[in-house]
Write a protein that holds these residues in place. Structure first.
Motif, short mmCIF file in Angstrom:
data_model
loop_
_atom_site.label_atom_id
_atom_site.label_comp_id
_atom_site.label_asym_id
_atom_site.label_seq_id
_atom_site.Cartn_x
_atom_site.Cartn_y
_atom_site.Cartn_z
N ASP A 1 0.65 -1.32 0.26
CA ASP A 1 -0.64 0.36 -0.06
C ASP A 1 0.75 1.19 0.29
O ASP A 1 0.77 2.62 -0.02
N ASN A 2 2.21 1.14 -0.12
CA ASN A 2 2.89 2.13 0.23
C ASN A 2 3.50 2.36 -0.98
O ASN A 2 3.37 1.87 -1.95
N SER A 3 4.39 3.57 -0.46
CA SER A 3 5.43 4.76 -1.90
C SER A 3 6.37 3.53 -2.14
O SER A 3 6.83 4.19 -4.04
N GLN A 4 6.79 2.41 -1.36
CA GLN A 4 7.87 2.04 -1.88
C GLN A 4 7.28 0.84 -3.50
O GLN A 4 7.82 0.18 -4.13
N ALA B 1 -10.89 -5.06 -8.08
CA ALA B 1 -10.63 -4.14 -8.90
C ALA B 1 -9.36 -5.14 -8.46
O ALA B 1 -8.82 -5.60 -7.67
N GLU B 2 -7.46 -4.88 -9.73
CA GLU B 2 -6.53 -5.45 -9.57
C GLU B 2 -5.38 -4.11 -9.31
O GLU B 2 -5.05 -3.32 -9.31
N ALA B 3 -4.44 -4.76 -8.31
CA ALA B 3 -3.49 -3.65 -8.21
C ALA B 3 -2.53 -2.84 -9.21
O ALA B 3 -2.51 -3.29 -9.72
N ALA C 1 -12.27 -2.11 -2.64
CA ALA C 1 -10.93 -1.90 -2.69
C ALA C 1 -10.60 -0.71 -1.64
O ALA C 1 -11.31 -0.04 -1.04
N LEU C 2 -8.57 -1.23 -1.84
CA LEU C 2 -8.31 -0.09 -0.80
C LEU C 2 -7.32 1.18 -1.53
O LEU C 2 -7.12 0.78 -2.29
N ALA C 3 -7.07 2.42 -1.83
CA ALA C 3 -6.36 3.17 -2.83
C ALA C 3 -5.49 4.02 -2.10
O ALA C 3 -6.56 4.46 -1.39
N THR D 1 -4.89 -0.62 -4.68
CA THR D 1 -3.52 -1.50 -4.19
C THR D 1 -3.99 -2.22 -3.74
O THR D 1 -3.23 -3.22 -4.08
N CYS D 2 -5.49 -2.76 -3.35
CA CYS D 2 -5.51 -4.21 -3.27
C CYS D 2 -6.72 -3.96 -3.07
O CYS D 2 -8.23 -2.99 -3.07
#
Length: 376
Positions: free
Chosen positions: A242-245, A302-304, A332-334, A319-320
């Motif tokens: 979920d991160n900017s990495q 949805a897909e990441a 989804a999480l975004a 993101t998921c």
């Protein structure tokens, strides 16, 4: 498996269930089985499921300086922990950016166990421990069996005295099927659940016994990817996914603030002396995005990496995602622009699918967290 250097004592059990043991955190992990993930999700939400989460890093910190080490390294007030109590904490770098989350268990006056995910917190702690009176033991002999779901307590109550009275984020040393274990009332599902820490040599026997004796309650083995479905509903972050990495900014180095990730609650009230604290406080109100819930039309997940749009402007990235056959919702999480992080905004999702969507408050499931904190 080419990068795996840690071995689960349950590897053969997972292969028998259809897993290829894909790597996570250096350990071959059962991301999927031959049985449908929807069955695993439904079991944990309605009955109980058993997962091997031994790929988590389990590290003991013991000695007179253990408390002060963790007090500086984490966002929680470690001094408030007593033996038998644990807490979920974040770890930041000097720039006030999130690098790891963990659960800190106090196991004695000068003894702690820290369970890390896939971030760099363990390495930071090892460096910080140098020159202090604290021993650091990375413990792969200890395995972690996660029994999650509303019937988990009913099953354990038949075998462990006092388990119904164990509060959320507490743990006890006990025996299960005559094997020594530490049982913690924690988990990563949003359900009432328990993590059973045991010796590697006992893990296969405990795994088999739980599944055999729990079959009448509908307890089944569940694969690691089921956690993605559960965490979307329960708004649980998973570094680095979920991160900017994973979703870097074009002109900035990787790193997100707790304000952006919705993890600012992990800072104990009044605590200001921890790594990155000054920058953490300075960055409040400067969020570049916020983790936001998105409810999609239709039955496809949805897909990441799918993008989120408002008109002709991209305002976020998924993101998921997951679709629940229980609630009949695609969720989804975004990572969303701050202006679009409030509930009720009409959007479109593009990429693996083209569909209308709406922002939604998090968590989707059990917003009052009554299930995981239930008593009795």
């Amino acid at each position: 498996m080419t990068h795996s250097w840690r071995i689960s004592a349950l590897a053969e059990r997972h292969r028998a269930l259809g897993s290829n043991l894909e790597d996570w955190n250096g350990m071959g992990t059962a991301w999927t089985y031959s049985s449908p993930l929807a069955d695993h999700h439904e079991a944990i939400r309605t009955r109980a499921g058993l997962m091997d989460v031994s790929g988590l890093k389990k590290v003991h910190y013991v000695g007179p300086h253990a408390e002060s080490l963790l007090q500086w390294a984490t966002t929680r007030d470690i001094a408030k922990l007593y033996p038998g109590k644990s807490v979920y904490a974040s770890m930041l770098d000097e720039d006030g950016k999130f690098v790891d989350d963990c659960i800190v268990y106090r196991t004695g006056p000068n003894a702690f166990m820290v369970v890390h995910g896939a971030g760099t917190g363990h390495e930071m702690l090892v460096r910080s421990a140098q020159g202090r009176q604290v021993a650091v033991l990375f413990d792969d002999d200890m395995h972690d069996l996660s029994l999650q779901g509303p019937l988990a307590v009913d099953f354990l109550a038949e075998h462990v005295a006092g388990i119904r009275q164990l509060p959320y984020f507490h743990h006890l040393q006990t025996r299960l099927f005559e094997r020594p274990v530490m049982i913690s009332r924690t988990g990563y599902t949003g359900e009432r659940g328990y993590e059973i820490f045991c010796k590697a040599a006992d893990a296969p026997f405990l795994w088999d016994s739980i599944l055999e004796q729990g079959a009448s309650l509908g307890i089944i083995p569940c694969a690691f990817t089921a956690l993605d479905w559960l965490r979307v509903e329960s708004s649980l972050m998973f570094f680095p996914y979920d991160n900017s990495q994973m979703y870097p900014f074009a002109d900035q180095k990787a790193g997100d603030t707790l304000w952006e990730m919705g993890l600012d609650f992990t800072v104990s009230p009044g605590k200001q002396a921890f790594r990155g604290a000054e920058e953490h406080l300075r960055l409040r109100g400067q969020e570049r995005f916020k983790i936001t819930g998105v409810l999609l039309d239709g039955v496809r997940p949805a897909e990441a990496g799918d993008t989120v749009w408002q008109g002709n402007q991209q305002v976020g990235v998924i993101t998921c995602g997951m679709y629940s056959r229980l609630s009949k919702r695609s969720m989804a999480l975004a990572r969303m622009n701050v202006a679009c992080s409030v509930p009720g905004i009409a959007l479109q999702v593009r990429g693996s699918l083209e569909v209308s969507a709406t922002t939604h408050a998090l968590p989707f499931d059990d917003p009052e967290k009554t299930k995981r904190t239930a008593k009795g």
